[in-house]
Write a protein that holds these residues in place. Sequence first.
Motif, PDB file in Angstrom:
ATOM      1  N   GLY A  99       0.811  -1.208   0.000  1.00 40.80           N
ATOM      2  CA  GLY A  99       0.000   0.000   0.000  1.00 40.80           C
ATOM      3  C   GLY A  99       0.847   1.262   0.000  1.00 40.80           C
ATOM      4  O   GLY A  99       0.580   2.208  -0.754  1.00 40.80           O
ATOM      5  N   THR A 100       1.892   1.281   0.838  1.00 44.40           N
ATOM      6  CA  THR A 100       2.785   2.445   0.868  1.00 44.40           C
ATOM      7  C   THR A 100       3.494   2.627  -0.466  1.00 44.40           C
ATOM      8  O   THR A 100       3.620   3.746  -0.978  1.00 44.40           O
ATOM      9  CB  THR A 100       3.820   2.280   1.991  1.00 44.40           C
ATOM     10  N   PHE A 151       2.442   1.655  -3.372  1.00 41.88           N
ATOM     11  CA  PHE A 151       1.477   2.111  -4.384  1.00 41.88           C
ATOM     12  C   PHE A 151       1.218   3.609  -4.252  1.00 41.88           C
ATOM     13  O   PHE A 151       1.195   4.341  -5.252  1.00 41.88           O
ATOM     14  CB  PHE A 151       0.175   1.322  -4.219  1.00 41.88           C
ATOM     15  N   LEU A 152       1.025   4.074  -3.004  1.00 43.64           N
ATOM     16  CA  LEU A 152       0.755   5.500  -2.796  1.00 43.64           C
ATOM     17  C   LEU A 152       1.951   6.359  -3.204  1.00 43.64           C
ATOM     18  O   LEU A 152       1.793   7.434  -3.805  1.00 43.64           O
ATOM     19  CB  LEU A 152       0.401   5.748  -1.333  1.00 43.64           C
ATOM     20  N   LEU A 153       3.160   5.895  -2.900  1.00 44.16           N
ATOM     21  CA  LEU A 153       4.352   6.644  -3.306  1.00 44.16           C
ATOM     22  C   LEU A 153       4.470   6.716  -4.816  1.00 44.16           C
ATOM     23  O   LEU A 153       4.780   7.767  -5.391  1.00 44.16           O
ATOM     24  CB  LEU A 153       5.600   5.986  -2.710  1.00 44.16           C
ATOM     25  N   SER A 154       4.215   5.582  -5.484  1.00 45.96           N
ATOM     26  CA  SER A 154       4.291   5.576  -6.946  1.00 45.96           C
ATOM     27  C   SER A 154       3.245   6.493  -7.552  1.00 45.96           C
ATOM     28  O   SER A 154       3.503   7.200  -8.526  1.00 45.96           O
ATOM     29  CB  SER A 154       4.107   4.149  -7.475  1.00 45.96           C
ATOM     30  N   LEU A 155       2.036   6.499  -6.942  1.00 47.86           N
ATOM     31  CA  LEU A 155       0.971   7.371  -7.437  1.00 47.86           C
ATOM     32  C   LEU A 155       1.354   8.836  -7.267  1.00 47.86           C
ATOM     33  O   LEU A 155       1.148   9.659  -8.173  1.00 47.86           O
ATOM     34  CB  LEU A 155      -0.317   7.066  -6.669  1.00 47.86           C
ATOM     35  N   ALA A 156       1.928   9.163  -6.116  1.00 46.27           N
ATOM     36  CA  ALA A 156       2.333  10.554  -5.869  1.00 46.27           C
ATOM     37  C   ALA A 156       3.438  10.972  -6.839  1.00 46.27           C
ATOM     38  O   ALA A 156       3.421  12.089  -7.380  1.00 46.27           O
ATOM     39  CB  ALA A 156       2.810  10.705  -4.425  1.00 46.27           C
ATOM     40  N   LYS A 157       4.393  10.087  -7.099  1.00 43.21           N
ATOM     41  CA  LYS A 157       5.477  10.432  -8.020  1.00 43.21           C
ATOM     42  C   LYS A 157       4.958  10.553  -9.451  1.00 43.21           C
ATOM     43  O   LYS A 157       5.389  11.425 -10.207  1.00 43.21           O
ATOM     44  CB  LYS A 157       6.583   9.378  -7.930  1.00 43.21           C
TER      45      LYS A 157
END
Length: 603
Positions: free
Chosen positions: A4-5, A7-13
């Motif tokens: 989950g972390t 995925f969220l980091l990749s989405l933010a980048k």
Amino acid sequence: MTFGTLFLLSLAKAFTVVVALSLNIAGLLTWVDRRQGAILQDRVGPERAVVWIPKRIAQGAVVGPAVLVAGGALALFFLSDAEGVTRTTRAVLFSHLAVFITWFTALVIAGRIKLRGVKNSFDRFIASVGDPRRIFYVGLMVHGAIFLSLGVLKGTPAGETLRDFLYGAGPFVFAFSALFGAGYAAQRFRHERAGFRLIGLLHPAADGLKTIFKEDFIPPGGDQFLHKLAPFVSFFPVLVLLGVVPFGDTLCFGSDEQGKIMLSKLLATVPRDGICPTSTLDAGSAVHAVRLQVLDFNVGILYFFAMAGTGVVGAALAGWASNNKYSLLGGLRAASQMISYEVTLGLTLVGSLMIYGTVRIDEMVRWQAENTWGIFVQPLAFFLFFAAAIAETKRIPFDIPEGESEIVAGYFTEYSGMKFAMFFFSEYVAVVTLAALTTAVFLGGWHLPFLERDGLHIMLGDKEIYAQPLSHGAIILIGVLAFVGKTVGLCILQLFIRWTLPRFRYDQLMKLGWRKILPASLVNVLATGLIILAIQSGGPAVQSLMAGAAQVTQWVIAVGGLVLTVWFVRFLLKPAEHRRVLASSSAQYAASMGGTRTARMGA
């Protein structure tokens, strides 16, 4: 790191790269491009879109952001006391920000007073300074004085006192200058409503909104499915190309007791060598590294060329599916041009791959940070790559596929509305993408001269003449801003080329690609291989000589960058001179009929 972390980091980048970097810069480029065209062709520029808003709301829109920024700076000072390197970093950053916002506000006010004349005692005081450029020079000297004072007094009681003074005074001066500038602008609203133009940036936004409501036209006899598919095939690859290009150095985070990453626990400092502390922190918790690139592929630049190669399919499909001879000619021209220059584009990078010894773009940037920028070790490849990159974007002087004087608009002649906008905008996004890749491979990516991972270290030979430790977060932020600045600079350079050079003929374009640039890139690969062999067999003396040459290049970049910055600001502050040149028969005819600005249109 959990899924989950991750995925969220990749989405933010991905959001940062696609929306904040790629699309926003591309949108600004459309405005700059049209402004340059309007200036050179002496016509009305893209600045007519305006939103009229009541006076009080306009004043709130000006003062509100300044209050938030000033309040944030003061809240950081009162609520979060810092020590050690973090305290030094805040003192340096806030003092320079305070000086910058002060002289910039004074400069803008002085410019406005010079245009409208003196109306009160405050105007008279500002006007007494004389040439507004003096304000810039004074600000530059204050920046230099702070920089030198912190370096000379470092480690002494006077240096500690100066640091504490800047740590306390910086946020207050910054907040005061921001609020004063916003207040001065707000009280300048004289009428009950104010025109909101954003220096013309609303015009491309209005054009983009307009395309949504335009008719979606498909020509009779055209292939409906392929006609609809082609814009997406052209637009999607240029959006995902930036996924492998790093826009900053690696962030290092701490972890909790279970070993999970804590995004609120950014390390205060990191070692000068390496990426992140590889084992654990002093407290025994693990360290997590977050790369500032969307896709962490080990194939690196090979992914870039694989995805870029699919863009030609969209242009060819659009030309064939439109059932129009001009579209088909444009599609054929686009396919032949893009394939021809893709070969050259790849060959010009072979020399760089031989030197860097990797296809990962982030490792290429680290090699440049440890040695010297790619433009110094591959100067010929840089110019060849840049020329081939402009050809790949199909912009002037390489806009053969859409030459309006020959084939109307080329492969997207039969497109309208959002589909036309996707073709049009994909070219600007491609400009940003190739500029970012050029920055990463040849201009050091996020690296700046003498800025290491633990702070600023100015070296002269083996002697360190100046050192300023900075926090990890500040260095990462400076690196990201440096990467964006270099990318924007290359984009602006491409626009200047567009409005400077005439369009090539088709035979000239093919001859340049296959008989000039391609052989030159092959020669560059051969010469690079011979030079690498010579250096490797030269022994320690040659290695030492190359290390000295690398340090000289850092001085060249630092001094050259400072001189270029001063020259650019001088250029911006130079009074504008409108000199009209009627360079074509059409312009002369328009002028004889009363000009394009005032004459009424008629048959």
